[in-house]
Design a protein around this motif. Structure first.
Motif, mmCIF file in Angstrom:
data_model
loop_
_atom_site.group_PDB
_atom_site.id
_atom_site.type_symbol
_atom_site.label_atom_id
_atom_site.label_comp_id
_atom_site.label_asym_id
_atom_site.label_seq_id
_atom_site.Cartn_x
_atom_site.Cartn_y
_atom_site.Cartn_z
ATOM 1 N N TRP A 253 -6.734 -69.918 -24.985
ATOM 2 C CA TRP A 253 -7.260 -68.885 -25.882
ATOM 3 C C TRP A 253 -7.500 -67.619 -25.059
ATOM 4 C CZ3 TRP A 253 -7.432 -68.595 -31.002
ATOM 5 C CH2 TRP A 253 -7.390 -69.779 -31.753
ATOM 6 N N TYR A 254 -7.008 -66.494 -25.622
ATOM 7 C CA TYR A 254 -7.232 -65.190 -25.012
ATOM 8 C C TYR A 254 -8.028 -64.311 -25.965
ATOM 9 C CZ TYR A 254 -3.811 -65.886 -21.243
ATOM 10 O OH TYR A 254 -3.159 -66.329 -20.125
ATOM 11 N N HIS B 137 -3.313 -78.853 -34.384
ATOM 12 C CA HIS B 137 -4.272 -77.805 -34.702
ATOM 13 C C HIS B 137 -5.180 -77.558 -33.507
ATOM 14 C CE1 HIS B 137 -7.958 -76.136 -36.569
ATOM 15 N NE2 HIS B 137 -7.096 -75.527 -37.342
ATOM 16 N N LEU B 138 -5.431 -76.293 -33.272
ATOM 17 C CA LEU B 138 -6.280 -75.857 -32.171
ATOM 18 C C LEU B 138 -7.337 -74.934 -32.755
ATOM 19 C CD1 LEU B 138 -6.093 -75.888 -28.933
ATOM 20 C CD2 LEU B 138 -4.936 -73.697 -29.186
ATOM 21 N N SER B 139 -8.574 -75.061 -32.291
ATOM 22 C CA SER B 139 -9.592 -74.134 -32.773
ATOM 23 C C SER B 139 -10.460 -73.659 -31.618
ATOM 24 C CB SER B 139 -10.459 -74.784 -33.852
ATOM 25 O OG SER B 139 -11.260 -75.802 -33.302
ATOM 26 N N LEU B 140 -10.997 -72.469 -31.810
ATOM 27 C CA LEU B 140 -11.939 -71.883 -30.854
ATOM 28 C C LEU B 140 -13.250 -71.675 -31.582
ATOM 29 C CD1 LEU B 140 -12.436 -70.510 -28.038
ATOM 30 C CD2 LEU B 140 -11.887 -68.350 -29.196
ATOM 31 N N GLN B 141 -14.299 -72.254 -31.044
ATOM 32 C CA GLN B 141 -15.613 -72.080 -31.633
ATOM 33 C C GLN B 141 -16.444 -71.216 -30.700
ATOM 34 O OE1 GLN B 141 -17.197 -75.979 -32.435
ATOM 35 N NE2 GLN B 141 -15.504 -76.525 -33.800
ATOM 36 N N ILE B 142 -17.065 -70.194 -31.258
ATOM 37 C CA ILE B 142 -17.941 -69.313 -30.495
ATOM 38 C C ILE B 142 -19.349 -69.486 -31.058
ATOM 39 C CG2 ILE B 142 -18.435 -66.954 -29.754
ATOM 40 C CD1 ILE B 142 -15.501 -66.275 -30.407
ATOM 41 N N ALA B 143 -20.258 -69.898 -30.208
ATOM 42 C CA ALA B 143 -21.642 -70.113 -30.642
ATOM 43 C C ALA B 143 -22.419 -68.805 -30.573
ATOM 44 C CB ALA B 143 -22.305 -71.166 -29.758
ATOM 45 N N ASP C 198 -9.079 -72.860 -21.657
ATOM 46 C CA ASP C 198 -7.810 -73.575 -21.816
ATOM 47 C C ASP C 198 -8.085 -75.059 -22.057
ATOM 48 O OD1 ASP C 198 -6.858 -73.746 -18.243
ATOM 49 O OD2 ASP C 198 -8.692 -74.320 -19.308
ATOM 50 N N ILE C 199 -7.045 -75.752 -22.479
ATOM 51 C CA ILE C 199 -7.167 -77.195 -22.687
ATOM 52 C C ILE C 199 -5.794 -77.823 -22.519
ATOM 53 C CG2 ILE C 199 -6.822 -77.042 -25.205
ATOM 54 C CD1 ILE C 199 -8.953 -79.319 -25.423
ATOM 55 N N GLN D 231 -15.449 -77.493 -23.248
ATOM 56 C CA GLN D 231 -16.520 -76.525 -23.493
ATOM 57 C C GLN D 231 -16.647 -75.557 -22.348
ATOM 58 O OE1 GLN D 231 -19.654 -79.541 -24.593
ATOM 59 N NE2 GLN D 231 -20.021 -78.080 -26.238
ATOM 60 N N GLY D 232 -16.936 -74.300 -22.711
ATOM 61 C CA GLY D 232 -17.256 -73.292 -21.715
ATOM 62 C C GLY D 232 -18.605 -72.699 -22.072
ATOM 63 N N GLN D 233 -18.821 -71.504 -21.586
ATOM 64 C CA GLN D 233 -20.081 -70.847 -21.901
ATOM 65 C C GLN D 233 -19.996 -70.244 -23.297
ATOM 66 O OE1 GLN D 233 -21.057 -67.628 -19.248
ATOM 67 N NE2 GLN D 233 -23.233 -67.857 -19.596
ATOM 68 N N ARG D 234 -20.689 -70.787 -24.243
ATOM 69 C CA ARG D 234 -20.730 -70.384 -25.654
ATOM 70 C C ARG D 234 -19.424 -70.627 -26.397
ATOM 71 N NH1 ARG D 234 -21.247 -65.745 -28.120
ATOM 72 N NH2 ARG D 234 -20.636 -64.418 -26.386
#
Lengths: 113, 110
Positions: free
Chosen positions: A35-36, A72-78, A49-50, A58-61
């Motif tokens: 994800w960019y 399917h790929l998803s990016l979650q931002i907390a 990346d994965i 998981q990364g920071q947030r």
């Protein structure tokens, strides 16, 4: 043609809420995904990346989820912040041993203060 | 930190001109790439290189060529610029798969 795509071209989220950005891919042989984030007037920046042997990272947030069954790929931002406003691209590496990335068309995330 | 530097942020060129876009990276990366970015189309790969003197066509090489005389430098050449080459051009480098991008060159061909 494009093998990496996005379900939604734009996404508006209230500050403090969680964001979910989706991406569909068609090549089941893809072994690596990134994800960019691209802010206005800048080049894309790596977020997370994965690899295909994982289903969550998981990364920071940020969290990336990979569902190989439905490609399917998803990016979650907390706790989305105004600084998260940008265009988000998913990219896949379609061939092991190749360093080429194929990019999706991007999702524009707007954070409402 | 990896730094990928593109020589110009903005360029305006005339139709038929030969245009050079320069890119330099400082991390000794083997791989370098040129993409163009257009609204609604995302990033499309023009050319890439995995080594000095080596080049490979990407998805949309027509109207472009490249030069990689030194490891740190990868140049994109528009042999005869046309208006449909007006775009944002992004250079990237990588050691493996994670690519690091420059800030982009917005080229307008008039």
């Amino acid at each position: 043609g494009e093998s990496v795509g996005l379900h939604l071209p734009t996404l508006s989220v209230q500050e403090g809420d969680n964001s979910i950005i989706n991406c569909a891919y068609s090549n089941s042989a893809s072994d690596y995904f990134i994800w960019y984030k691209q802010e206005s007037g800048k080049g894309p920046q790596f977020i997370i990346d994965i690899r295909s042997n994982m289903d969550k990272r998981q990364g920071q947030r940020v969290t990336v989820l990979l569902n190989k069954t439905v490609k399917h790929l998803s990016l979650q931002i907390a706790a989305t912040q105004p600084g998260d406003s940008a265009v988000y691209f998913c990219a896949e590496n379609m061939r092991a041993g190749s360093y080429q990335l194929t990019f999706g068309k991007g999702t524009k995330l707007s954070v409402i203060p | 930190d990896v730094k990928v530097t593109q020589s110009s942020r903005y360029l305006v060129k005339r139709t038929g001109e030969k245009v050079f876009l320069e890119c330099v990276q400082d991390m000794d990366h083997e791989n370098m790439f040129w993409y163009r970015q257009d609204p609604g189309l995302g990033l499309r790969l023009i050319y890439f290189s995995y080594d000095v003197k080596m080049k490979e066509k990407g998805d949309i090489p027509e109207g472009y060529s490249v030069s990689r005389e030194k490891k740190e430098r990868f140049s994109l050449i528009l042999e005869s610029a046309s208006t449909n080459q007006t775009s944002m051009y992004l250079c990237a480098s990588s050691l493996r798969t994670e690519a690091f991008f420059g800030q982009g060159t917005r080229l307008t061909v008039v």
